[in-house]
Enzyme design. Structure first.
Site, PDB file in Angstrom:
ATOM      1  N   LYS A  12       6.374   7.024  -1.764  1.00  0.00           N
ATOM      2  CA  LYS A  12       5.524   7.203  -2.936  1.00  0.00           C
ATOM      3  C   LYS A  12       6.381   7.292  -4.206  1.00  0.00           C
ATOM      4  CE  LYS A  12       1.918   9.542  -0.271  1.00  0.00           C
ATOM      5  NZ  LYS A  12       1.151  10.801  -0.118  1.00  0.00           N
ATOM      6  N   TYR A  52      -6.557   3.783  -0.181  1.00  0.00           N
ATOM      7  CA  TYR A  52      -7.062   5.143   0.048  1.00  0.00           C
ATOM      8  C   TYR A  52      -8.593   5.203   0.094  1.00  0.00           C
ATOM      9  CZ  TYR A  52      -2.354   7.042  -0.697  1.00  0.00           C
ATOM     10  OH  TYR A  52      -1.023   7.351  -0.587  1.00  0.00           O
ATOM     11  N   ASN A 115       4.318  14.560  -1.825  1.00  0.00           N
ATOM     12  CA  ASN A 115       4.861  14.668  -0.468  1.00  0.00           C
ATOM     13  C   ASN A 115       5.649  13.439  -0.020  1.00  0.00           C
ATOM     14  OD1 ASN A 115       2.798  12.903   0.160  1.00  0.00           O
ATOM     15  ND2 ASN A 115       1.730  14.305   1.524  1.00  0.00           N
ATOM     16  N   HIS A 118       3.904   8.057   2.725  1.00  0.00           N
ATOM     17  CA  HIS A 118       2.659   7.822   3.464  1.00  0.00           C
ATOM     18  C   HIS A 118       3.055   7.144   4.770  1.00  0.00           C
ATOM     19  CE1 HIS A 118      -1.249   6.178   4.635  1.00  0.00           C
ATOM     20  NE2 HIS A 118      -0.580   5.067   4.904  1.00  0.00           N
ATOM     21  N   GLU A 129      -3.345  -1.661   6.906  1.00  0.00           N
ATOM     22  CA  GLU A 129      -2.452  -1.393   5.780  1.00  0.00           C
ATOM     23  C   GLU A 129      -1.389  -2.485   5.652  1.00  0.00           C
ATOM     24  OE1 GLU A 129      -3.052   3.462   5.880  1.00  0.00           O
ATOM     25  OE2 GLU A 129      -1.216   2.613   6.716  1.00  0.00           O
TER      26      GLU A 129
END
Length: 151
Positions: A12, A52, A115, A118, A129
């Site tokens: 990310k 998402y 975080n 992913h 994905e």
């Protein structure tokens, strides 16, 4: 178990900005997974909303899209035995404070909203994905190390 199982792993924007790309790639390589696709992408909000889609309607959704579109991400496909489940274990829990030391989030993150990575949560979602992020396909090749990694 298939040595051809694939997972989608994305670093990310916070992981990119913090210079963790090499360390994260190294962990997957050291574990024995084979990198079959990689690109740096500055994703659009509409692309991220597709990624998402299962979270649409959650209170944090608009902030998630804004944060994910704020900078580039590293999109990757890793291949190997149990790539999806093991990849998620390597990342750690969504909440970094619940992640064990030794996991990527446990070592490098403190906040749920930052975080670092992913990882696909199922083989089916991994394939979706991978199609979304790599419509051009992935690279297949033989690794000279495979006989040293797999029986």
């Amino acid at each position: 178990m298939s040595v051809h199982e694939r997972t989608y792993i994305m670093i990310k924007p916070d992981g990119v900005q913090r210079g963790l790309i090499g360390k994260i790639i190294a962990r997957f390589e050291e574990r024995g997974y084979k990198l079959i696709a990689l690109k740096l992408v500055h994703a659009t909000p509409s692309h991220l909303e597709q990624h998402y889609a299962d979270l649409k309607g959650k209170p944090f959704f608009p902030g998630l899209i804004k944060y994910m579109a704020a900078g580039p991400v590293v999109a990757m496909v890793w291949q190997g035995i149990d790539a999806v489940k093991t990849g998620r274990v390597m990342l750690g829990a969504t909440n970094p404070l619940a992640s064990p030391i030794g996991s990527i989030r446990g070592d490098f993150a403190l906040a749920v909203g930052r975080n670092i990575c992913h990882g696909s949560d199922s083989v089916e979602n991994a394939e979706k994905e991978i199609q979304l992020w790599f419509p051009e396909g992935v690279v297949q090749y033989s690794s000279a190390l495979e006989s040293w990694i797999y029986e």
